[in-house]
Write a protein that holds these residues in place. Structure first.
Motif, mmCIF file in Angstrom:
data_model
loop_
_atom_site.group_PDB
_atom_site.id
_atom_site.type_symbol
_atom_site.label_atom_id
_atom_site.label_comp_id
_atom_site.label_asym_id
_atom_site.label_seq_id
_atom_site.Cartn_x
_atom_site.Cartn_y
_atom_site.Cartn_z
ATOM 1 N N ARG A 41 0.786 -1.386 0.038
ATOM 2 C CA ARG A 41 -0.109 0.025 0.190
ATOM 3 C C ARG A 41 0.478 0.703 -0.036
ATOM 4 N N PRO A 43 1.740 4.866 0.647
ATOM 5 C CA PRO A 43 1.972 5.654 2.184
ATOM 6 C C PRO A 43 0.415 6.675 2.452
ATOM 7 N N LYS A 44 -0.229 7.076 0.632
ATOM 8 C CA LYS A 44 -1.482 7.897 0.917
ATOM 9 C C LYS A 44 -2.761 7.214 1.396
ATOM 10 N N MET A 45 -2.279 5.924 1.088
ATOM 11 C CA MET A 45 -3.692 5.479 1.497
ATOM 12 C C MET A 45 -3.933 5.368 3.029
ATOM 13 N N CYS A 46 -5.585 4.879 2.996
ATOM 14 C CA CYS A 46 -6.129 4.405 4.221
ATOM 15 C C CYS A 46 -5.197 3.616 5.551
ATOM 16 N N SER A 47 -4.998 3.756 6.413
ATOM 17 C CA SER A 47 -5.302 2.880 7.640
ATOM 18 C C SER A 47 -5.677 1.711 7.677
ATOM 19 N N PHE A 48 -7.177 1.901 7.519
ATOM 20 C CA PHE A 48 -8.143 0.644 7.465
ATOM 21 C C PHE A 48 -7.841 0.070 5.969
ATOM 22 N N LEU A 49 -8.188 -1.472 6.131
ATOM 23 C CA LEU A 49 -8.428 -2.132 5.079
ATOM 24 C C LEU A 49 -9.060 -3.805 5.512
ATOM 25 N N LYS A 59 -0.773 0.814 10.894
ATOM 26 C CA LYS A 59 -0.105 2.766 10.561
ATOM 27 C C LYS A 59 1.897 2.116 11.314
ATOM 28 N N ARG A 60 2.464 3.134 10.367
ATOM 29 C CA ARG A 60 3.733 3.119 10.321
ATOM 30 C C ARG A 60 4.577 3.332 11.158
ATOM 31 N N TYR A 61 5.385 3.360 11.553
ATOM 32 C CA TYR A 61 6.265 4.302 12.439
ATOM 33 C C TYR A 61 7.706 4.094 12.163
ATOM 34 N N ALA A 62 7.925 5.694 11.176
ATOM 35 C CA ALA A 62 9.423 4.986 10.495
ATOM 36 C C ALA A 62 9.763 4.151 10.276
ATOM 37 N N GLU B 291 13.568 12.270 10.629
ATOM 38 C CA GLU B 291 12.966 12.565 9.329
ATOM 39 C C GLU B 291 11.632 13.236 9.538
ATOM 40 N N VAL B 295 7.728 12.281 8.071
ATOM 41 C CA VAL B 295 6.333 11.884 8.054
ATOM 42 C C VAL B 295 5.416 12.432 9.338
ATOM 43 N N TYR B 298 3.142 12.749 6.185
ATOM 44 C CA TYR B 298 2.397 11.810 5.738
ATOM 45 C C TYR B 298 1.338 11.649 6.354
ATOM 46 N N MET B 302 -2.494 10.731 5.984
ATOM 47 C CA MET B 302 -3.488 9.303 6.644
ATOM 48 C C MET B 302 -4.651 10.311 7.305
ATOM 49 N N PHE B 305 -7.427 10.804 5.201
ATOM 50 C CA PHE B 305 -7.588 9.543 4.342
ATOM 51 C C PHE B 305 -8.543 8.211 5.344
ATOM 52 N N VAL B 306 -7.862 8.830 6.332
ATOM 53 C CA VAL B 306 -8.530 7.935 7.481
ATOM 54 C C VAL B 306 -10.463 8.633 7.884
ATOM 55 N N TYR B 309 -12.417 7.384 5.107
ATOM 56 C CA TYR B 309 -12.690 5.779 4.644
ATOM 57 C C TYR B 309 -14.106 6.087 5.592
ATOM 58 N N ASP B 341 -6.924 4.884 -3.185
ATOM 59 C CA ASP B 341 -6.736 3.736 -2.436
ATOM 60 C C ASP B 341 -8.645 2.727 -2.616
ATOM 61 N N SER B 343 -9.623 0.369 -0.879
ATOM 62 C CA SER B 343 -11.634 0.504 -0.361
ATOM 63 C C SER B 343 -11.661 2.036 -0.285
#
Lengths: 154, 1062
Positions: A41, A43-49, A59-62, B291, B295, B298, B302, B305-306, B309, B341, B343
């Motif tokens: 996925r 980076p700009k995509m939704c955190s839910f799938l 969720k991505r942390y570093a 960074e 971070v 984004y 995010m 986008f949350v 959705y 996305d 979804s």
């Protein structure tokens, strides 16, 4: 919550916690599948799938992805919050947590998670309390190890 | 002691610890597997040592390896060892390893029960805590059962740390061992008001999860939660409580109203203080190692986008209740379709489905079509395609104003690369073309183009999906060929050799529709003066069809060869200049009308028929078997009447019958081996229970009473006419089933066979045997039948006297006497008819033919009897033709060939020279009157020979083999009446006696022991008749059991008569 996975951007699993009993084979299959899906996925995509009949909140942390699978009726935002709270706890405990902290002290990461979540439910929402419990348990461990060291000296 | 510890410590110094392992793995990126296998060997060595510290270290490393995907199940026992260490450091590692590696099928879990119990009661709260945490991951039903009590005690522990863990783990315990819920629940409820917020939130969590599974039981807790919601400031708890109320409100509508106010307050509070700033704020604080700026960027994105959705999710919920308010956001949602996305795109698609209206449909679909072209990835494109079709076809094309537009959309969709939904498109095309008459001209033109360009669709074999469209195209072009501009060209296109690469079922449709097209082409060409064109067309067919005749697909082969022959024949006629087109057209004439899938519902239920009511009383469980079946036959008194049995009323009987039938129906192994009778008498196993099953199956078919059948047809007619009228105006019906069996189509005008819904099947059945009220309808409307019976019986009674007089003058050559038993199961009826001799006995000419008849029930059809009549010519002249006729009565009729009138006779299919005899079989529905008219043509005299046939009870019996154990079961079933008779002075041997009963009365011997035999038969209406024949000296006693008392009496009378004659 059904399970929580921590994996790196390279797809290496760093932590896994399963709150549903599954065989190793199934676990492996799910992990592989999910890691691929999440890493693909953008980076700009939704955190839910939606994945199988579950919802995956990640969720991505570093360089680390924190990824939880919840049931359909569960709240996604609160899951996101749980992930975040866990990251905060790690951060507090290790003091500026980085991926290597989790790799080398992976049992500690588990202990923190266990103090925070139990059976897939948030157990203690107070950061202070979680850390206090961990510290005290560590202290218990330290004192014992201290005793061993003492006995060596004597 | 100290030395040992020192030694252990020194050992440890040389061992790898976890950090070393991790580092090692990182340093051996190339040969990781090899490195790990050496590590595992080391770990195995370490586990063999006594030192618990070494073991714990090994187990810790194993846990890490397990995460990397290596199998560590072999070390399960070592993990238990480490778990049971008294030191917290090791215990912690042990439990961690256990919680990661154990699952329900790990067998060493059984060994842990006592260790866990010990840890739970440990004075150290962290020991307890670690045990509880571990347990939450690997709790099994056994563990849950054994430890439920210990955990319950911990719920009231002095330390909140333990309490909250105990409360949370109870949820896992409930799942594994539900019985623990009841005793634990009061305590759990107490915890909702625990002073510690952690414990409180844990209790809320558990109850919320429980309530989600079964909300009804937790409705009583609503006030408590309401209080918590208004007082608590913990957002985590609040979210859970709101979730809980979400589960409760559907059950208690008043709750919803009450919740509005506190919920609005909550939202205001959260919106102003927390939520909108909360997440980004916290996220920003995460340390991001240099960074941070990117971070943060984004994470912010995010977050947007949350919300997008979740917004879409929320909208789809609102759409269900307030569609109007969502429709105004159409543009926003259409924008979401452009989102990267998937979804979000899928969510937006879902929303669109609910948003379309007549006005915006075209616009939305146009937009979607654009997306189809752009979309990457077949899954998403397929999703789009199905959504387009769903959106258009929803609620019976409610939103489509222009079907030409829809057809062109469908045609456009066929150009999609690699879709799997060709079948869907095809069915839509068919549906629209069939149901929207006005569109046919356009549709046919489009389809003809499709067929012409079939190579575009079939070019790639991989795209197996889309060629389904050709199925629809071929069918539409064939069926509505009159609308084609250039049928010859289309015919040519359909017969291209390339077609042979298509799937079989499509080829089959091609062949069939080529024939239809051919008919149309022929029609148009025959009008011309030049006949060569028509012949050329035939030649084209003859040239191309052999390709299909060679097809591997049977269906194609069959159709092609059939049509090929037909065309050849047509060509022959053409060469003789015969105008053939009309007749060829007639092959495919007639309209095919769709039938709504719910059409059956439109057939009104006949008056007095309640489909939901029990036909018989539902069987009661408490029914007691108070009868000793064997005892009946044991009694010797010949005149013994059994008041107990005769007293049993009809209702009770029906009840028992039903109960037995249910039991038999549910039990595929109806015949159970009983210890008493292991002897297998019958060779063909299982034959006898087939009729038992048949009874149950055939019954519902006869349900509608006779007078209704015409009405049914009329109603159906009306309905269909109405449907047709409706269809002309507007398409309303959704047609799902594709018609089959085209071959059956006759030139039947607008009403084709295809129209007949299964409802007619029922009608046909009732028409076929109108005189026979079924067993079921008997019970439904006994009153009407009573009238019916009374009329008949009074008539019979009148006749009876007349007949008996005549009988004396009559010369009878019959071997045996029959009594009629109208054995349709209506007990009342048989009372009246049972012994009446119905037949018209008329003088038989002395030299005339003679008949000896045998009457037997028809095994295939319970409503028929087969009469075999032997014609014997006793006169000198040659009988050239004979006719056999029966005066049909209310109760009976001769089975005549279709199309003959009710009074026509049957021609006897043979001639009879003098002195010869022959047998002829006639099938008669419940026949009572039989008259034969043999015509003696030689002497050119027409002689009429009247005779009578006796129909006795036993002629309606069918000799049915029966297993002895099934027989025993039948006797035990308790719904048989019994009666007995004693015959004196019978001198024949016992086996002769049995043979006589078997032959004359169609019984079969079930079992014979010495001078005692049991026999079985059943009537064509499936009444069981059981006999027990015993002989001692010259006395023969016969005990009989039957579920129909009248039949029973008559059978016994007949048997008695048989033996009184000898």
């Amino acid at each position: 919550m059904q399970f929580m996975l921590l994996f790196s951007r390279q797809g290496k699993l760093r932590l896994q916690k399963w709150y549903v009993p599954l065989s190793d084979k199934e676990k492996k299959k799910i992990t592989r599948e999910l890691v691929q899906t999440v890493l693909a996925r953008k980076p700009k995509m939704c955190s839910f799938l939606e994945w199988r009949d579950l919802k995956v909140v990640y969720k991505r942390y570093a360089s680390l992805y924190f990824c939880c699978a919840i049931e359909d009726q569960d709240n996604e935002l609160i899951t996101l919050e749980i992930i975040h709270r866990y990251v905060e706890l790690l951060d507090k405990y290790f003091g500026s947590v980085c991926e290597l902290d989790i790799i080398f002290n992976f049992e500690k990461a588990y202990f923190i998670l266990d103090e925070f979540l139990l059976g897939g439910e948030a157990q203690e929402t107070s950061k202070k309390n979680v850390l206090k419990a961990i510290e005290q348990a560590d202290l218990l461990q330290e004192t014992k190890e201290q005793k061993v060291k003492l006995s060596i000296l004597h | 002691m100290a030395l040992k510890i020192v030694k252990g410590s020194i050992d440890r110094m040389f061992d790898k610890n976890l950090q070393d392992l991790v580092r090692g793995i990182r340093n051996h990126k190339e040969d990781e597997a090899k490195y790990i296998s050496t590590c595992i060997d080391e770990i195995k060595q370490e586990l063999k040592q006594d030192n618990i510290a070494v073991k714990a270290n090994a187990v810790c490393k194993l846990t890490y390896l397990q995460m990397l995907g290596y199998d560590v199940s072999w070390a399960a026992f070592n993990i238990v060892e480490v778990m049971s260490s008294s030191k917290f450091t090791y215990k912690r590692i042990g439990y961690l390893a256990a919680s990661q590696c154990f699952h329900e099928s790990t067998d060493v879990i059984m060994l842990t029960t006592n260790q866990i119990r010990k840890d739970l009661s440990s004075p150290n709260q962290y020991d307890t805590g670690v045990a509880l945490t571990g347990l939450s991951c690997f709790v099994t039903p056994d563990l849950a059962r054994d430890l439920a009590n210990d955990i319950m005690t911990l719920m009231s522990h002095t330390k909140p740390y333990i309490r909250k863990k105990a409360v949370l783990i109870m949820y896992k315990v409930f799942l594994k061992y539900p019985e623990s819920l009841r005793p634990a629940f009061p305590r759990l409820k107490e915890k909702l008001e625990d002073p510690d917020p952690g414990v409180q939130s844990a209790a809320v969590n558990v109850i919320c999860e429980l309530a989600r599974r079964n909300p009804k039981n937790y409705l009583s807790l609503a006030p408590l939660f309401f209080k918590l919601m208004t007082s608590s400031t913990n957002n985590w708890v609040l979210i859970k409580i709101i979730k809980l109320f979400g589960a409760l409100t559907p059950l208690e509508p008043r709750l919803g109203k009450k919740l509005i106010e506190p919920l609005t307050n909550l939202i205001h509070r959260i919106m102003s203080a927390d939520r909108s700033v909360y997440i980004p704020f916290l996220v920003a604080r995460v340390r991001t190692k240099g960074e941070s700026m990117s971070v943060l960027k984004y994470v912010k994105a995010m977050f947007v986008f949350v919300v997008k959705y979740l917004g879409l999710l929320a909208m789809s919920k609102i759409l269900k209740t307030h569609p109007k308010s969502v429709q105004s956001h159409k543009d926003l949602i259409l924008q979401c379709l452009d989102d990267k996305d998937e979804s979000i795109r899928l969510r937006a698609l879902d929303l669109l489905y609910g948003m379309v209206s007549k006005k915006n449909l075209m616009e939305i679909v146009k937009k979607l079509m654009l997306h189809v072209d752009k979309a990457e990835g077949t899954t998403y494109r397929d999703e789009l395609l199905t959504k387009i079709i769903d959106i258009c076809s929803q609620s019976n094309y409610q939103y489509i104003t222009n079907f030409e537009w829809y057809i062109s959309i469908l045609v456009e969709l066929t150009r999609l690369e690699g879709t799997r939904h060709g079948h869907l498109i095809a069915s839509q095309m068919l549906d629209v073309a069939i149901r929207v008459k006005a569109i046919r001209v356009f549709a046919v033109a489009q389809m003809a183009t499709l067929l012409d360009n079939a190579h575009l669709l079939t070019g790639n074999v991989q795209r197996k999906g889309i060629c389904e469209v050709l199925y629809a195209a071929a069918w539409i072009c064939g069926e509505f060929s009159e609308h084609l501009d250039n049928p010859t060209q289309t015919l040519e296109a359909m017969l291209r050799p390339k077609v042979a690469t298509l799937p079989g079922h499509i080829q089959a449709v091609y062949v069939q529709n080529a024939a239809k097209l051919f008919a149309t082409v022929l029609k148009s060409q025959e009008g011309n003066t030049d006949s060569t064109a028509a012949q050329e067309t035939s030649q084209l067919m003859i040239d191309r069809l052999p390709l299909f005749v060679q097809s591997a697909n049977l269906e194609v082969q069959e159709r092609a060869s059939c049509i090929l022959q037909l065309v050849k024949y047509i060509q022959k006629l053409q060469q003789k200049d015969v105008e053939i087109a009309e007749e060829v057209i007639a092959l495919f004439a007639g309209e095919l009308n769709p039938v709504a899938p719910k059409a059956q519902k439109k057939v009104p239920v006949p008056e007095g028929l309640d489909l939901d009511a029990w036909i018989n009383e539902p069987p009661s469980e408490s029914e007691s078997e108070d009868e000793q079946p064997r005892a009946i036959f044991a009694k010797e008194e010949p005149k013994h009447s059994r008041p107990r049995h005769t007293e049993v009323d009809e209702k009770e009987l029906a009840k028992r019958r039903e109960a037995r039938k249910q039991e038999q129906a549910n039990n595929p192994f109806y015949i159970k081996s009983s210890p008493s009778s292991q002897k297998v008498y019958q060779e063909a196993p299982g034959v006898e229970h087939i009729p038992v099953v048949q009874i149950d199956l055939s019954v519902p078919l006869k349900v509608p009473g006779l007078p209704m059948s015409d009405q049914y047809v009329k109603l159906e007619e009306e309905r269909r006419q109405k449907d047709r009228a409706d269809k002309k105006k507007k398409e309303k019906k959704k047609r799902k089933e594709k018609r089959s069996g085209r071959g059956k189509r006759h030139d039947s005008g607008p009403e084709s066979e295809e129209d007949i819904t299964p409802a007619h099947m029922v009608d046909i059945v009732t028409e076929e045997m109108p005189e026979v009220p079924s067993r079921i309808s008997n019970t439904i409307s006994p009153s009407t039948l009573w009238v019916f019976d009374d009329k008949k019986s009074s008539k019979h009674k009148k006749k009876k006297q007349k007949k008996e007089k005549e009988e004396k003058e009559k010369k009878k050559k019959k071997k045996h006497h029959h009594h009629h038993h109208h054995s349709d199961g209506g007990g009342e009826e048989s009372v009246q008819n049972g012994t009446v001799e119905e037949e018209e006995p008329l003088p038989v000419s002395r030299d005339g033919p003679d008949q000896v008849n045998d009457i037997q029930g028809n095994l295939q059809d319970g409503s028929q009897v087969v009469v075999s009549v032997i014609f014997e010519n006793k006169c000198d002249s040659f009988l050239k033709s004979m006719e056999f006729n029966v005066l049909d009565s209310l109760n009976s009729k001769l089975q005549r060939p279709e199309g003959s009138g009710p009074h026509d006779g049957l021609t006897v299919p043979f001639q009879l020279p003098p002195g010869q005899s022959n047998v002829c079989l006639f099938v008669i529905h419940y026949l009572l009157f039989v008259v034969v008219f043999p015509q003696n043509e030689d002497s050119s005299t027409h002689e009429k020979l009247d005779f009578k046939l006796h129909f006795t009870c036993t002629s309606y019996l069918i000799s049915t083999p029966c297993y002895s154990d099934a027989f025993a079961k039948l006797l035990e079933s308790g719904d048989l009446k019994c009666s007995s008779v004693k015959l004196e002075g019978v001198v024949m041997p016992f086996h002769h006696l049995l043979a006589r009963i078997c032959f004359r009365h169609h019984f079969s011997v079930v079992e014979r022991i010495d001078s005692c035999a049991s026999m079985y038969s059943r009537s064509i209406q499936d009444h069981h008749v059981c006999l027990l024949v015993k002989t001692s000296g010259q006395t023969v006693s016969i005990d009989a059991k039957c579920d129909e008392p009248t039949l029973l009496g008559n059978v016994l009378d007949e048997i008695k008569q048989t033996f009184s004659q000898c």
